[in-house]
Write a protein that holds these residues in place. Structure first.
Motif, short mmCIF file in Angstrom:
data_model
loop_
_atom_site.label_atom_id
_atom_site.label_comp_id
_atom_site.label_asym_id
_atom_site.label_seq_id
_atom_site.Cartn_x
_atom_site.Cartn_y
_atom_site.Cartn_z
N ASP A 31 0.95 -0.83 0.01
CA ASP A 31 0.12 0.13 -0.27
C ASP A 31 0.73 1.28 -0.27
O ASP A 31 1.67 1.53 1.31
CB ASP A 31 -0.77 0.17 1.33
N VAL A 32 0.63 2.21 -1.26
CA VAL A 32 1.25 3.28 -0.65
C VAL A 32 1.15 4.31 0.41
O VAL A 32 2.49 4.46 0.66
CB VAL A 32 0.84 4.39 -1.69
N ASP A 33 0.31 4.39 1.16
CA ASP A 33 0.17 4.69 2.58
C ASP A 33 0.29 3.28 4.10
O ASP A 33 0.64 4.36 4.78
CB ASP A 33 -1.15 4.70 2.40
N TYR A 187 -9.69 7.93 1.24
CA TYR A 187 -9.87 7.96 0.48
C TYR A 187 -11.43 7.81 -0.33
O TYR A 187 -11.81 8.35 -0.75
CB TYR A 187 -9.32 6.18 -0.11
N ASN A 241 -9.67 1.02 -4.89
CA ASN A 241 -9.33 2.34 -5.62
C ASN A 241 -9.41 0.79 -6.75
O ASN A 241 -8.58 -0.38 -6.31
CB ASN A 241 -7.95 2.08 -5.10
N TYR A 243 -6.00 0.60 -8.21
CA TYR A 243 -4.58 -0.44 -8.33
C TYR A 243 -5.08 -2.13 -7.50
O TYR A 243 -4.20 -2.68 -7.37
CB TYR A 243 -4.07 0.64 -8.53
N TYR A 244 -5.81 -1.54 -6.04
CA TYR A 244 -6.02 -2.75 -5.46
C TYR A 244 -6.69 -4.32 -6.17
O TYR A 244 -6.29 -5.23 -5.99
CB TYR A 244 -7.09 -2.16 -4.25
FE FE Z 1 -3.78 3.25 -1.98
#
Ligand code: FE
Length: 359
Positions: A31-33, A187, A241, A243-244
């Motif tokens: 995860d980017v976060d 999000y 989202n 991309y997930y």
């Molecule tokens: Fe994300």
């Protein structure tokens, strides 16, 4: 790389092979976060730029390496959570070594702008390459790649003909069948902020209440867990989202899930809710010209393909073809509501979700 111009809207693109994306492994990434705190600035060069990024190292390093290769300018960087980096920039003040902040979500970018850490970027290249709704009105932040927050459904239990809009997820048809991620996640706060922007607060609250009434289980911790709940039969559909979905698609053979693009016909709030990963030039950057040149390069051909492709996202520049796997999910019209509203309306969104009982 040749730029191919398509006449139709952002996502009505023709799929093209991307020679440059070929060098990037499309990995199932973290995860980017959820980046590990990694406060040390890396690399060294006479001609260099310092970037703070809440985007994970493996999602930014290929882009930084290509920039160094093409321009000779090396990027030193530090990764951490967005909130930590914003506080660090504020604490460092005019002594900050950083020139650019890269982070995700228009709400977070708007918050960073509200803290006075960015300076406006005046650039014809950015104006030309980045649609107006994907950047701050004063270009304090600029969208670099685009993700869709859209409907995911069980291909075993849901007929996509029964799907239409975000609002319709509140129909009684989906009673006990809907999954949502926690309202604490930015999000969803941005999504509800944009619902307020489209419908006004009263109607947005009615929509969110109808979602809550349809919940099959308590809100999930993250988007992946939501999709796993659908696969396990705990619910039939939800919001994620894009991309997930792509990451899970790369992990699970014959994934019994598909994406649906809502709001394609509705006149109010038309278009899929999208959000961005973006960047801003820091107010106290000592390399403003170089920082601007870097962001201009990021919204140009090669960098757009890679920056979006490594995380299975969409380029913000509509002239750039999308990654083939991402393109396989189909095309859609995105919402053209300015994403800067995400930050402005987030406090109202948080209160609204609380009133609606969305945990
Ligand atoms: Fe994300």
């Amino acid at each position: 790389m040749k730029v191919i111009l398509f006449k139709s809207s952002l996502f009505k693109r023709v799929v093209q092979a991307l020679p440059l994306v070929g060098v990037i492994v499309l990995m199932a990434c973290s995860d980017v976060d959820k980046t590990e705190p990694n406060a040390e600035v890396k690399a060294n060069s006479n001609q260099s730029l310092v970037v703070y990024s809440s985007r994970s190292e493996h999602l930014i390093k290929p882009v930084f390496d290509l920039y160094a290769e093409q321009t000779g300018v090396k990027i030193k960087y530090a990764t951490d959570k967005a909130g930590v980096l914003i506080e660090r920039i504020k604490a460092e003040g005019e002594h900050t070594p950083a020139d650019v902040l890269i982070t995700v979500d228009a709400g977070t970018l708007g918050y960073a702008a509200s803290q006075g850490i960015f300076q406006a970027v005046d650039s014809d290249i950015i104006l030309r390459n980045v649609p107006a709704h994907l950047r701050d009105a004063n270009n304090l932040w600029i969208g670099l790649s685009l993700r869709a927050r859209t409907i995911v459904y069980s291909t075993e239990r849901v007929n996509p003909k029964q799907l239409s809009s975000y609002k319709a997820l509140g129909d009684s048809r989906w009673h006990g069948k809907l999954c949502l991620r926690t309202s604490k996640k930015v999000y969803n706060q941005s999504l509800v902020a944009m619902l307020i922007s489209a419908y006004g607060e009263n109607k947005a609250q009615t929509i969110v209440e109808s979602w809550v009434a349809n919940l099959a289980i308590d809100p999930t911790v993250n988007d992946t867990q939501l999709m796993e709940a659908i696969i396990a039969g705990q619910c039939d559909l939800g919001l994620v989202n894009s991309y997930y979905f792509g990451r899970l698609q790369n992990k699970v053979d014959d994934l019994p899930l598909a994406l649906f693009w809502p709001n394609q016909t509705e006149s109010v709030a038309s278009g899929v809710h999208i959000n961005v990963a973006g960047a801003g030039v820091l107010k106290y950057s000592k390399n403003v010209d170089q920082a601007k040149a870097f962001i201009e390069w990021l919204v140009s051909d090669d960098a757009q393909s890679i920056f979006a492709g490594v995380n299975q996202e969409y380029p913000v520049n509509p002239a750039i073809p999308v990654d083939p796997q991402v393109a396989s999910w189909g095309s859609f019209n995105d919402s053209k509501l300015p994403l800067s509203n995400a930050y402005k309306l987030q406090p109202a969104a948080v209160k609204l979700m609380d009133r609606a009982g969305y945990k």
